[in-house]
Each structure stands twice: as C-alpha cells, then as structure tokens.
Design an enzyme around this catalytic site. Structure first.
Site, PDB file in Angstrom:
ATOM      1  CD  GLU A  69      -2.550   1.363   2.606  1.00  0.00           C
ATOM      2  OE1 GLU A  69      -3.264   2.338   2.755  1.00  0.00           O
ATOM      3  OE2 GLU A  69      -2.320   0.520   3.516  1.00  0.00           O
ATOM      4  CB  SER A 125      -6.610   1.107   7.023  1.00  0.00           C
ATOM      5  OG  SER A 125      -5.302   1.393   6.535  1.00  0.00           O
ATOM      6  CG  ASN A 126      -3.895  -3.154   3.568  1.00  0.00           C
ATOM      7  OD1 ASN A 126      -3.482  -2.000   3.641  1.00  0.00           O
ATOM      8  ND2 ASN A 126      -3.127  -4.213   3.735  1.00  0.00           N
ATOM      9  CG  ASP A 141      35.671 -14.864  -1.389  1.00  0.00           C
ATOM     10  OD1 ASP A 141      35.847 -14.924  -0.154  1.00  0.00           O
ATOM     11  OD2 ASP A 141      36.585 -14.604  -2.207  1.00  0.00           O
ATOM     12  CB  VAL A 142      35.115 -10.113   0.814  1.00  0.00           C
ATOM     13  CG1 VAL A 142      35.679  -8.713   0.676  1.00  0.00           C
ATOM     14  CG2 VAL A 142      33.730 -10.095   1.404  1.00  0.00           C
ATOM     15  CE1 TYR A 159      41.022 -18.422   3.309  1.00  0.00           C
ATOM     16  CE2 TYR A 159      43.286 -17.838   2.712  1.00  0.00           C
ATOM     17  CZ  TYR A 159      42.296 -18.040   3.679  1.00  0.00           C
ATOM     18  OH  TYR A 159      42.582 -17.843   4.979  1.00  0.00           O
ATOM     19  N   GLY A 162      38.587 -15.665   2.898  1.00  0.00           N
ATOM     20  CA  GLY A 162      39.764 -15.052   3.543  1.00  0.00           C
ATOM     21  C   GLY A 162      40.867 -14.719   2.558  1.00  0.00           C
ATOM     22  CG  HIS A 474      75.410  58.810  88.330  1.00  0.00           C
ATOM     23  ND1 HIS A 474      75.785  59.383  87.124  1.00  0.00           N
ATOM     24  CD2 HIS A 474      74.128  59.200  88.557  1.00  0.00           C
ATOM     25  CE1 HIS A 474      74.767  60.092  86.651  1.00  0.00           C
ATOM     26  NE2 HIS A 474      73.746  59.995  87.519  1.00  0.00           N
ATOM     27  CG  ASP A 518      78.707  58.957  85.502  1.00  0.00           C
ATOM     28  OD1 ASP A 518      78.483  57.783  85.903  1.00  0.00           O
ATOM     29  OD2 ASP A 518      77.880  59.895  85.576  1.00  0.00           O
ATOM     30  CB  SER A 611      71.824  60.162  85.001  1.00  0.00           C
ATOM     31  OG  SER A 611      72.210  61.426  85.440  1.00  0.00           O
TER      32      SER A 611
HETATM   33  N1  ARG Z   1      72.809  63.332  87.482  1.00  0.00           N
HETATM   34  C1  ARG Z   1      71.506  63.543  86.955  1.00  0.00           C
HETATM   35  C2  ARG Z   1      70.717  62.207  86.920  1.00  0.00           C
HETATM   36  O1  ARG Z   1      71.086  61.298  87.649  1.00  0.00           O
HETATM   37  C3  ARG Z   1      71.601  64.155  85.616  1.00  0.00           C
HETATM   38  C4  ARG Z   1      71.767  65.677  85.826  1.00  0.00           C
HETATM   39  C5  ARG Z   1      71.956  66.407  84.636  1.00  0.00           C
HETATM   40  N2  ARG Z   1      71.711  67.832  84.975  1.00  0.00           N
HETATM   41  C6  ARG Z   1      71.762  68.831  84.106  1.00  0.00           C
HETATM   42  N3  ARG Z   1      71.412  70.019  84.568  1.00  0.00           N
HETATM   43  N4  ARG Z   1      72.104  68.656  82.936  1.00  0.00           N
HETATM   44  O2  ARG Z   1      69.660  62.071  86.310  1.00  0.00           O
END
Ligand code: ARG
Length: 668
Positions: A69, A125-126, A141-142, A159, A162, A474, A518, A611
C-alpha cells in the site's frame, strides 16, 4: 537413466557438503517473502527476517517484486531493510523489477561478515489487495586483496572466506602475517666479512638484522669498513642505519656515503645491527671483522687520571689511578692500582666522587639564600641575615673547594672566618618631625636605642647591640640586677620590651665626687628582640682631636625631669650644642673624660632622671644610612637647677672608652 540420477544426486550432495563446510551450516542462498505472497497480505502483520554472511563474505539481497500500500513516508505498510542500526531502505508502493534493480537493489549489501534485517509491517486499513514482496539473497566471497585496507608487503592471495600474504625469497613473514622481513639474524665467530642481505646489489628493504660477532677470550674484535659504503639517509639523518654495540659502548648509527673509520671495539662480543625501511636502492656496506689481542683503554674510572699515560694497555699491565682535583676515593686514599684484564676491563675499579662540603653550621640569625643548596665540589652557597635589623659582617658567597671547605673569593674559609649577623645601628625608621628640660615628646621609633630604668632610681641607657647597653656608672652603682625597658615612648606603656640584666660592669676608674669615668656597660640576660622601635645606636668611630661633638648640634633624650614634672611619663628630647669653654662653676674637678653641652638660652637641658641616657649626633631627623646616629655623650651631671642660662650639663665622653667597651664585650 538410473546412473544419472545417482550421479546428479551425488553432485548435489557434494555441492551441499561443500557449501555446508564453507558456510558452517548457515544458508547462503534463499528466498524471503511477505506472508500470503503473491495472493495478498493481511492486516496488522509485523514480521522480521535476519540473514548473516559468514566471515570473508558479504550478503546481498535482491528484491524481485514489491507491491505494498502506498502511503506518505510509508507510514501505513512498509518494508524496512537495515544493516545493524543503519537503515538501507524504507519501501512501499509498487515498483517494477527494473526500478528495483536500478535504484534499490545495489544498496542492499552487508559488510564482510555482516547481517541484513528485513522488517515487514502492515496496518489494518487495507481496502485493496496488495501482493507484498519477494526477495532473493546470496552470499559472495570478498576479495580482500583488492580492498584498500589490506596490505601484504609482498604478495596477497585471496581464497573463499579469507586471504593470506607471502614473501619473496630471502624474506620471512612477520608474526603480524602481513609484513615481509629480510632474513638476516646470524651468529658469527672469528674473522670474516659482513654484508647486508641482498648484496651484491641493493640491500633488502625492511631488514632488521642482528649479527652477533664473537672472538676468543683475551681477544677483541677489530672492525674495518671496506669498499662501498652506501646506507640510505635523508637530509643528513639516517633512514636506514648500521649500529655497532658492545656491552659498554655504541658506535653509530652510521649511514650516508662516507665510510666510517676503523673501530677497535675492546670487546670480545659485538652486536652489529642493521635496519632498512620499506624502500630504497642503496648498495649497503662491507664490514671486515677479525680478532686482535685484547687491550684496555686509558680510562679506568671517571674523574681520574692514570699513570703511566698511554692510549692503550696490554692485558696484565697496571696503572696508578688518581682522582682529579675536587674528587676523592670513598675510602679517602690518594690512589689505587688497577690491572688490565683479559676482558679488556680494568680491575679493581673504585669511583672518584666529588668532594662534599656539606651544609655549613650557620651562626644565629643567618640563613642560606637557597633552601637546599647543592654542596659538592665547585657548588656555591651564599648567606644572608634573617632579620632586616641585622647586616652581614664578613663574606656572603662561598664555593666548595677541593679540600672540602667553603671558601670565599678572598680565600677566607667559612670555618675560620665565619661571617656574623650584626645589628644595624644608628638608624631609625621614623624621621624626626624637644621635654627633657625644655624638650619635646618623641614618637615611637624616633629614638629606638633609648632605654629606661625605673627602679630603684630613674635613669636612661642606650642599646649598643642586641645584648649590650651603655649607661652612666652612677645610675647602676651598687646594683646587682636591674630591669631596663625599651621599644616605647610612654614610660607606663604595656607594650614594651623588658630586659633583665645579666652583668653590670662599672668603669674601674669611676670616681664618685666628680663623676670622672661615669660610664658602665650592661649585659642583658638574653638577646634583645630588635624591631623598628628597638634599634641600637652606633658608637663613635674614633677619638676626635677637636671638639667632641665635631661642632655639630646633637640630641639628648630621656624620661627625666621636665620644667613641669620630676619624672616625665613620655620620652622627651631636645637639641644641644657643645660648650668647649665655660660651663658650670663648681668645686668638682672637670676632666678630659667629660664635655659639656646645652642650649644658649638655657631652655634645653638634661635633668634629674635623664642620667645614663644618650646624646647623639647628628641632630634627630638628620641621620641616614651613611650618617647613622652615634652616641657621643652619656648624661652625667650638672647644675642642680636644670635649664640654667649660664650653667650647662656634663656628659661622659664616650669616645674615650671605645677600647674598654670592646674589651669588656669580648670578655663577658
Ligand atoms: N645626674 C643627673 C641624673 O642622675 C643628671 C643631671 C643632669 N643635669 C643637668 N642640669 N644637665 O639624672
């Protein structure tokens, strides 16, 4: 008549047997048709056929009649033909044999060993009767030899089902069953001549030859190229090549037209490897080989020299081996003796190793610039200080020398002249923008060498390196241990560095009544952590002939008394100049170990509590890397009324004590 039937039955049987054996029980020809063909097919049919070709064969289908069809895109009744999932045809309607032959049938072919599937479908539906379809299938054969993807290097034979490859004489078929290789792997003994396969004439293509040559023990193979040398090369690169290998050495690859030089192999066994590619008409080579008495080369072990020196040595000869400069024997002996053996090798052989200087032991605060430097002979290392507040004193770059020492360019060794990281002095990270008496507040980092001692008496000091401070005698007399603070400008600051003293050394010449000598040195119990707010001040360079302050203004600083208070909570500084003549009249004897300084108007002065603190030049704010701040004076004594217009303060002359300072720091 009977016999004919028998013979034709036999023939059919034979043909069938042959077909069965070739097709392995698969039908190789046959018919496929729609149900009810040719009388018409019913409604709602769906039927599929699948036919496959045996290996090395293709299946082809030929439609002889098609009457289905007709519908748009064959959506009602349809015949679909496909190979795997690849639709080859989607058919409906009526087609004549001619139409089928020309437009449909040629495409109905499977691949080698492939399958074709046919699906026939009808709907309900034929209204009209349609015959259906009829098709015939066969297998063929190939001929693989004609297909492009089959490459036999020499001959191809097809062959049924193959194909196979074969080679010209002198070649054998490789394991891959396609490539032809030249037959040229051989073992030879003694003397002879070696030529590539195919000679005389151009050598064979696709050769992979391995000639194994041997001679008696105590002999070596001597190789000599004679006659024509012609091995294919292109642009100076070997296309084909000849290589000669011993256990220890490879000669070649050789190619081109230049005959290689003779080779004394120093080997009892030699392998000659020859390779050619798939094309070329080159003449090859002729290689004479023969035994020669074994000899040893002048090389015993790398990085060494031998004596006596000769090109070659006879079996049994001995040499003395010595490592070259920078190399040593493992057992650290100077030399060893080696004998030439029957096999052409030296024995015994010890290796010369490069001298290893190892990683140097670095002093505190010093690093290598490289994390893991190599430390063998002639390798180099460099050192640097790990903190920016230190600078290197000594050599920075070293090379590993033959004696295993790290040496600098000036020949100094690292071990004897170990560089040191010394604190940078007299610099500030803050440039100045004066109360001491009549002074101004200092900012953090402006006078980073200023130290403060609060107990038992307020006083100042100056840091001179990361372990030592200098102050007035000191200030520290009769004290066994004190605590100094630094790195702050507020005496009550929580953030400060506290330093415990380990030693207090008062100058032996210190005399109380007139503050002669000092000066005192203070050693801290641990290294002072330098920072931008805590940096030592430099000492004067040497004793000056003229005025102590070299005619310059200087800055004095401290936490001592101001014009308003007895103790200043903030660090104060003020600018002063030296007064070489008249200073302050008292009954105390003025010595050459002191100098006086102050301000013309008497507005600026050090005072009680200052000082021990510093008087530096240049003036605060004028220091630089080239002109660092230097400690010229130590606040010592003065008139009881600070800031007196006519009376100035006295300072210890630091430059008189340079030797004493150095000696004390070295000894303690
Ligand atoms: N001899 C002081 C201290 O032991 C310092 C003094 C210094 N003073 C000054 N007039 N420059 O601290």
């Amino acid at each position: 008549m009977q016999a004919d039937i028998v013979s034709s039955t036999m023939l059919i049987f034979c043909v069938c047997a042959l077909l069965v054996s070739v097709c392995q029980s698969l039908p190789i020809v046959g018919w496929i048709q729609s149900p009810g063909y040719p009388h018409g097919y019913g409604s709602d049919i769906s039927e599929t056929w699948k036919r496959c070709a045996p290996p090395g064969h293709v299946l082809s289908l030929r439609l002889l009649h098609l009457d289905l069809e007709e519908s748009y895109e064959c959506e009602n009744d349809v015949l679909k033909i496909s190979e795997d999932h690849n639709l080859l045809a989607n058919l409906c309607g009526r087609m004549t044999l001619e139409e089928l032959q020309s437009s449909v049938n040629p495409s109905l072919r499977s691949s080698s060993g492939g399958c074709l599937s046919l699906t026939f479908q009808s709907d309900y539906s034929n209204t009209e009767r349609h015959a259906g379809f009829k098709a015939f299938y066969t297998t063929q054969d190939v001929d693989e030899c004609w297909e492009n993807d089959v490459v036999c290097s020499h001959f191809c034979h097809n062959y049924i089902g193959g194909y196979s490859c074969s080679c010209k004489p002198g070649y054998y078929l490789d394991e891959d069953q396609h490539e032809c290789r030249a037959n040229c792997t051989e073992e030879r003994y003694g003397a002879g001549v070696l030529k590539p396969p195919g000679s005389p004439g151009p050598y064979f293509e696709n050769a992979d030859c391995l000639f194994s040559l041997s001679v008696d023990e105590g002999n070596q193979l001597e190789l000599k190229f004679t006659g024509v040398f012609d091995v294919e090369s292109r642009d100076g690169r070997c296309v084909d090549f000849l290589k000669i290998k011993t256990d220890t050495e490879t000669f070649g690859p050789f190619c081109g037209k230049n005959r290689p030089a003779d080779i004394l192999t120093a080997a009892q066994h030699v392998k000659v490897i020859f390779h050619s590619d798939l094309e070329g008409t080159n003449q090859g080579f002729s290689l004479e080989y023969k035994p020669k008495g074994m000899e040893c080369s002048g090389k015993v072990t790398p990085d060494s020299t031998v004596s006596p020196v000769r090109d070659r040595y006879q079996v049994g000869e001995t040499v003395t081996v010595r490592c070259v400069t920078g190399y040593v024997l493992i057992d650290s002996t100077e030399t060893f003796t080696s004998t030439c053996q029957l096999n052409g090798r030296w024995s015994p052989i010890y290796s010369c190793e490069p001298v290893n200087c190892g990683h140097p032991e670095l002093p505190d605060l010093m690093d290598l610039t490289e994390d893991n430097p190599q430390t063998l002979y002639e390798h180099t290392i460099s050192v640097k200080c790990s903190s920016e507040y230190y600078k290197l004193d000594g050599n920075a770059n070293f090379t590993c020398d033959a004696t295993g020492e790290w040496v600098a360019e000036n020949r100094q060794t690292f071990s004897q002249h170990t560089p040191q990281c010394v604190p940078v002095c007299g610099i500030t990270t803050e440039s100045a923008r004066k109360r001491i008496f009549g002074g101004e507040n200092a900012t953090l980092g402006q006078i980073p060498w200023q130290l403060l001692v609060k107990e038992p008496h307020r006083g100042g000091a100056s840091l001179i390196n990361d372990r030592w401070a200098i102050t007035a005698a000191h200030v520290v007399e009769n004290q066994r241990s004190l605590i100094f603070a630094g790195g702050m400008v507020n005496a009550r600051a929580k953030e400060k560095v506290e330093m415990q003293t380990e030693k207090i050394i008062i100058h032996p010449g210190y005399k109380k009544p007139n503050f002669d000598n000092d000066i005192a040195l203070v050693k801290m119990s641990s290294r002072v952590p330098l920072s931008e707010n805590l940096i030592p001040v430099c000492l004067p360079e040497k004793k000056t002939n003229g005025p102590t302050m070299e005619g310059k203004m200087g800055t004095v600083s401290g936490f001592g008394a101001t014009d308003k208070r007895i103790k200043s909570p903030f660090l104060q500084y003020g600018h002063v100049k030296e007064y070489p003549g008249f200073c302050f009249q008292s009954n105390l004897k003025v010595t050459d170990n002191m100098f006086c300084a102050g301000d013309a108007d008497g507005g600026v002065d050090s005072c009680k509590g200052d000082s021990g603190g510093p008087l530096v030049i240049p003036l605060l704010g004028f220091g630089s890397l080239n002109t660092p701040y230097r400690l010229k004076g130590i606040v010592s004594w003065g008139p009881p009324v600070c800031g007196n217009r006519d009376y100035k303060g006295y300072y210890t002359k630091v430059e008189n004590y340079l030797d004493w300072i150095r000696e004390m720091m070295e000894k303690n």
